[in-house]
Design a protein around this motif. Structure first.
Motif, short mmCIF file in Angstrom:
data_model
loop_
_atom_site.label_atom_id
_atom_site.label_comp_id
_atom_site.label_asym_id
_atom_site.label_seq_id
_atom_site.Cartn_x
_atom_site.Cartn_y
_atom_site.Cartn_z
N TYR A 87 1.84 -7.95 -6.96
CA TYR A 87 3.07 -7.18 -6.89
C TYR A 87 3.09 -6.32 -5.64
N LEU A 88 4.28 -6.05 -5.15
CA LEU A 88 4.49 -5.06 -4.10
C LEU A 88 5.50 -4.06 -4.62
N GLY A 97 -11.00 -3.21 -3.77
CA GLY A 97 -11.49 -2.04 -3.05
C GLY A 97 -11.08 -1.96 -1.59
N SER A 98 -10.79 -3.08 -0.99
CA SER A 98 -10.46 -3.07 0.44
C SER A 98 -8.97 -3.34 0.60
N THR A 99 -8.28 -2.40 1.18
CA THR A 99 -6.82 -2.55 1.32
C THR A 99 -6.39 -2.22 2.74
N PHE A 100 -5.21 -2.70 3.07
CA PHE A 100 -4.58 -2.40 4.35
C PHE A 100 -3.12 -2.10 4.07
N ASP A 101 -2.62 -1.04 4.66
CA ASP A 101 -1.19 -0.72 4.60
C ASP A 101 -0.72 -0.36 6.00
N ALA A 102 0.39 -0.95 6.41
CA ALA A 102 0.97 -0.62 7.70
C ALA A 102 1.37 0.85 7.74
N THR A 130 2.88 -0.15 -2.32
CA THR A 130 1.56 -0.38 -2.92
C THR A 130 1.46 -1.82 -3.39
N THR A 131 0.35 -2.46 -3.06
CA THR A 131 0.06 -3.81 -3.54
C THR A 131 -0.90 -3.72 -4.72
N SER A 157 1.33 -4.81 3.47
CA SER A 157 0.34 -4.24 2.55
C SER A 157 -0.53 -5.37 2.03
N CYS A 158 -1.83 -5.17 2.07
CA CYS A 158 -2.74 -6.24 1.71
C CYS A 158 -3.93 -5.72 0.89
N ILE A 159 -4.45 -6.60 0.09
CA ILE A 159 -5.78 -6.41 -0.51
C ILE A 159 -6.67 -7.42 0.19
#
Length: 127
Positions: free
Chosen positions: A83-84, A59-64, A72-73, A49-51
């Motif tokens: 945090y994760l 605003g830009s996120t990635f989640d596997a 959630t990051t 999970s990334c911002i």
């Protein structure tokens, strides 16, 4: 000196929750892309999970796909901490979890785009 320190790992039963923390020092995390990665024994390190925006916004996120809807990051800029939040944990989530930061990364959160890494924290999901 740039430093990332993870905490919050441990043993949890299937279906349980954990929140990992990653405290940054030596730089302002708000203006960096941040990512959570994991590596299980015998497997490659993978993005979780990334911002991916390093412009002060989230605003830009990635989640596997494997964690969408469960992980959630987020970040607290005042504490310079990311945090994760991990919910509905499964045995397959067992791994060492790492946080990482870099000023600019690709939208798919590639491992190779991140220059600064924490030491990792173990998460074990087992009954």
């Amino acid at each position: 000196q740039v430093q990332l320190v993870e905490s919050g790992g441990g043993l949890v039963q299937p279906g349980g929750s954990l929140r990992l923390s990653c405290a940054a020092s030596g730089f302002t995390l708000e203006y960096y892309a941040i990512g959570w990665f994991r590596q299980a024994p015998g497997k490659e390190r993978e993005a979780v999970s990334c911002i991916t925006s390093g412009d002060g916004s989230d605003g830009s996120t990635f989640d596997a796909d494997s964690v969408k809807g469960r992980f959630t990051t987020s970040r607290n800029n005042a504490k310079n901490t990311v945090y994760l939040q991990m919910n509905s944990l499964e045995p397959e989530d067992t791994a060492v979890y790492y946080c990482a930061a870099d000023p600019v990364v690709g939208s798919s959160c590639p491992v190779g785009d991140f220059a600064s890494w924490g030491q990792g924290t173990q998460v074990t999901v087992s009954s």
